[in-house]
Scaffold this motif. Structure first.
Motif, PDB file in Angstrom:
ATOM      1  N   LYS A  62       0.859  -1.191   0.000  1.00  0.00           N
ATOM      2  CA  LYS A  62       0.000   0.000   0.000  1.00  0.00           C
ATOM      3  C   LYS A  62       0.893   1.238   0.000  1.00  0.00           C
ATOM      4  O   LYS A  62       1.680   1.437   0.931  1.00  0.00           O
ATOM      5  N   ASP A  63       0.782   2.058  -1.045  1.00  0.00           N
ATOM      6  CA  ASP A  63       1.668   3.208  -1.172  1.00  0.00           C
ATOM      7  C   ASP A  63       1.220   4.380  -0.307  1.00  0.00           C
ATOM      8  O   ASP A  63       0.185   4.341   0.358  1.00  0.00           O
ATOM      9  N   GLY A  64       2.032   5.438  -0.351  1.00  0.00           N
ATOM     10  CA  GLY A  64       1.773   6.591   0.496  1.00  0.00           C
ATOM     11  C   GLY A  64       0.543   7.388   0.121  1.00  0.00           C
ATOM     12  O   GLY A  64      -0.077   8.029   0.973  1.00  0.00           O
ATOM     13  N   ILE A  65       0.181   7.371  -1.155  1.00  0.00           N
ATOM     14  CA  ILE A  65      -1.008   8.119  -1.583  1.00  0.00           C
ATOM     15  C   ILE A  65      -2.265   7.496  -1.001  1.00  0.00           C
ATOM     16  O   ILE A  65      -3.085   8.166  -0.362  1.00  0.00           O
ATOM     17  N   ASP A  66      -2.423   6.185  -1.221  1.00  0.00           N
ATOM     18  CA  ASP A  66      -3.602   5.499  -0.684  1.00  0.00           C
ATOM     19  C   ASP A  66      -3.617   5.532   0.843  1.00  0.00           C
ATOM     20  O   ASP A  66      -4.674   5.647   1.461  1.00  0.00           O
ATOM     21  N   THR A  67      -2.427   5.427   1.434  1.00  0.00           N
ATOM     22  CA  THR A  67      -2.334   5.453   2.890  1.00  0.00           C
ATOM     23  C   THR A  67      -2.764   6.806   3.446  1.00  0.00           C
ATOM     24  O   THR A  67      -3.508   6.883   4.435  1.00  0.00           O
ATOM     25  N   THR A  68      -2.329   7.871   2.801  1.00  0.00           N
ATOM     26  CA  THR A  68      -2.715   9.219   3.231  1.00  0.00           C
ATOM     27  C   THR A  68      -4.220   9.412   3.138  1.00  0.00           C
ATOM     28  O   THR A  68      -4.853   9.946   4.058  1.00  0.00           O
ATOM     29  N   LYS A  69      -4.805   8.971   2.046  1.00  0.00           N
ATOM     30  CA  LYS A  69      -6.262   9.081   1.883  1.00  0.00           C
ATOM     31  C   LYS A  69      -6.996   8.345   2.993  1.00  0.00           C
ATOM     32  O   LYS A  69      -7.976   8.842   3.557  1.00  0.00           O
ATOM     33  N   VAL A  92       3.093  16.986  -5.075  1.00  0.00           N
ATOM     34  CA  VAL A  92       2.818  17.925  -3.982  1.00  0.00           C
ATOM     35  C   VAL A  92       1.355  18.333  -3.975  1.00  0.00           C
ATOM     36  O   VAL A  92       0.651  18.190  -2.971  1.00  0.00           O
ATOM     37  N   GLY A  93       0.880  18.833  -5.110  1.00  0.00           N
ATOM     38  CA  GLY A  93      -0.502  19.282  -5.193  1.00  0.00           C
ATOM     39  C   GLY A  93      -1.486  18.169  -4.916  1.00  0.00           C
ATOM     40  O   GLY A  93      -2.464  18.352  -4.189  1.00  0.00           O
ATOM     41  N   HIS A  94      -1.216  16.998  -5.483  1.00  0.00           N
ATOM     42  CA  HIS A  94      -2.138  15.875  -5.312  1.00  0.00           C
ATOM     43  C   HIS A  94      -2.203  15.418  -3.858  1.00  0.00           C
ATOM     44  O   HIS A  94      -3.279  15.170  -3.316  1.00  0.00           O
ATOM     45  N   MET A  96      -1.486  17.137  -1.148  1.00  0.00           N
ATOM     46  CA  MET A  96      -2.137  18.145  -0.329  1.00  0.00           C
ATOM     47  C   MET A  96      -3.655  18.071  -0.506  1.00  0.00           C
ATOM     48  O   MET A  96      -4.420  18.205   0.448  1.00  0.00           O
ATOM     49  N   ASP A  97      -4.099  17.831  -1.735  1.00  0.00           N
ATOM     50  CA  ASP A  97      -5.524  17.665  -1.976  1.00  0.00           C
ATOM     51  C   ASP A  97      -6.069  16.439  -1.244  1.00  0.00           C
ATOM     52  O   ASP A  97      -7.233  16.400  -0.844  1.00  0.00           O
ATOM     53  N   CYS A  98      -5.213  15.417  -1.087  1.00  0.00           N
ATOM     54  CA  CYS A  98      -5.622  14.191  -0.396  1.00  0.00           C
ATOM     55  C   CYS A  98      -5.652  14.359   1.119  1.00  0.00           C
ATOM     56  O   CYS A  98      -6.091  13.462   1.838  1.00  0.00           O
ATOM     57  N   GLY A  99      -5.155  15.484   1.608  1.00  0.00           N
ATOM     58  CA  GLY A  99      -5.221  15.747   3.041  1.00  0.00           C
ATOM     59  C   GLY A  99      -3.897  15.758   3.764  1.00  0.00           C
ATOM     60  O   GLY A  99      -3.863  15.900   4.992  1.00  0.00           O
ATOM     61  N   GLY A 204      -5.889  22.816   2.117  1.00  0.00           N
ATOM     62  CA  GLY A 204      -6.668  23.015   0.903  1.00  0.00           C
ATOM     63  C   GLY A 204      -7.219  24.425   0.802  1.00  0.00           C
ATOM     64  O   GLY A 204      -7.225  25.030  -0.283  1.00  0.00           O
ATOM     65  N   LEU A 205      -7.686  24.960   1.928  1.00  0.00           N
ATOM     66  CA  LEU A 205      -8.175  26.344   1.931  1.00  0.00           C
ATOM     67  C   LEU A 205      -7.074  27.324   1.537  1.00  0.00           C
ATOM     68  O   LEU A 205      -7.305  28.252   0.750  1.00  0.00           O
ATOM     69  N   ALA A 206      -5.880  27.117   2.107  1.00  0.00           N
ATOM     70  CA  ALA A 206      -4.760  28.011   1.805  1.00  0.00           C
ATOM     71  C   ALA A 206      -4.399  27.950   0.324  1.00  0.00           C
ATOM     72  O   ALA A 206      -4.210  28.981  -0.340  1.00  0.00           O
ATOM     73  N   PHE A 207      -4.306  26.733  -0.223  1.00  0.00           N
ATOM     74  CA  PHE A 207      -3.997  26.578  -1.634  1.00  0.00           C
ATOM     75  C   PHE A 207      -5.059  27.242  -2.503  1.00  0.00           C
ATOM     76  O   PHE A 207      -4.753  27.958  -3.453  1.00  0.00           O
ATOM     77  N   PHE A 208      -6.329  26.978  -2.178  1.00  0.00           N
ATOM     78  CA  PHE A 208      -7.424  27.514  -2.977  1.00  0.00           C
ATOM     79  C   PHE A 208      -7.419  29.037  -2.944  1.00  0.00           C
ATOM     80  O   PHE A 208      -7.600  29.694  -3.979  1.00  0.00           O
TER      81      PHE A 208
END
Length: 216
Positions: A62-69, A92-94, A96-99, A204-208
């Protein structure tokens, strides 16, 4: 004050041990869990109850992306800091979007890891120069962000003030004090904006806000 409990997930044991050893002098932290991959991390997360997770991206099973989600969904109080070799702005962007609360490279000095952990515990996120660079790159603005507004984005003066303070990394309690309102009101304002903008957290708020030039 109790030490901040930290977990680390990385399939390279030497690197894992190196991070723990390099931070041994920082008594503010206590490593409570080591994992070889995301599945192993998640299996032991409830029992270890860390405050912060340092998570690699490329791991077996299980990679870091799925784990973060999964962590941000099931354990929203746990802050995830990505610690990886991938110096790719798309990640980076992805993430951060994942939380994710922060994104660090494996070449990062232990002192910055310390700073990142303290910041995410205080404000909910950590934006270093590498992450900030993404905010001004056009390729990030072209990434899918899933906002809920399709027309002109309008924010009230109060929302703009909250957004400005969020981008300056103030906590909800500090924002409440500055604006002379309750912390509950601040959280309500943030929740409404997160729902409208299609983001999950303060990062996400800061990025947006920065991407859409909602603050001065």
């Amino acid at each position: 004050m109790d030490p901040i409990k930290v977990a680390i997930a990385d399939d390279h044991q030497i690197f894992r041990k190196g991070v723990i050893l390099s931070m041994r002098s920082y008594t503010e932290f206590k490593f409570v869990l080591e994992a070889n991959n995301g599945e192993e991390l998640l299996a032991n997360l409830a029992e270890a109850a860390p405050d912060v997770v340092l998570c690699d991206l490329k791991m077996p099973v299980k990679d870091g992306i799925d784990t973060t989600k999964q962590i941000t969904k099931d354990y929203p109080h746990i802050r995830v800091i990505i610690l990886t070799m991938y110096e790719d702005e798309r990640f980076v962007g992805h993430l951060m979007d994942c939380g994710a609360a922060g994104y660090l490279l494996k070449s990062t000095d232990p002192s910055e890891i310390k700073k990142a952990i303290l910041e995410v515990m205080k404000t909910g996120f950590y934006l270093n120069p590498f992450v900030n660079k993404v905010l001004v790159k056009k390729n990030y603005s072209r990434q899918k962000f899933n906002p809920t507004l399709t027309t002109e984005i309008v924010v009230t003066d109060r929302e703009k003030e909250v957004l400005t303070l969020v981008c300056l990394e103030f906590t909800a309690a500090e924002i409440a004090l500055k604006m002379d309102i309750s912390s509950r009101t601040v959280e309500a304002i943030k929740d409404r904006m997160m729902e409208r903008f299609g983001v999950k957290n303060s990062v996400g708020l800061a990025f947006f806000a920065m991407k859409n030039q909602l603050i001065d």
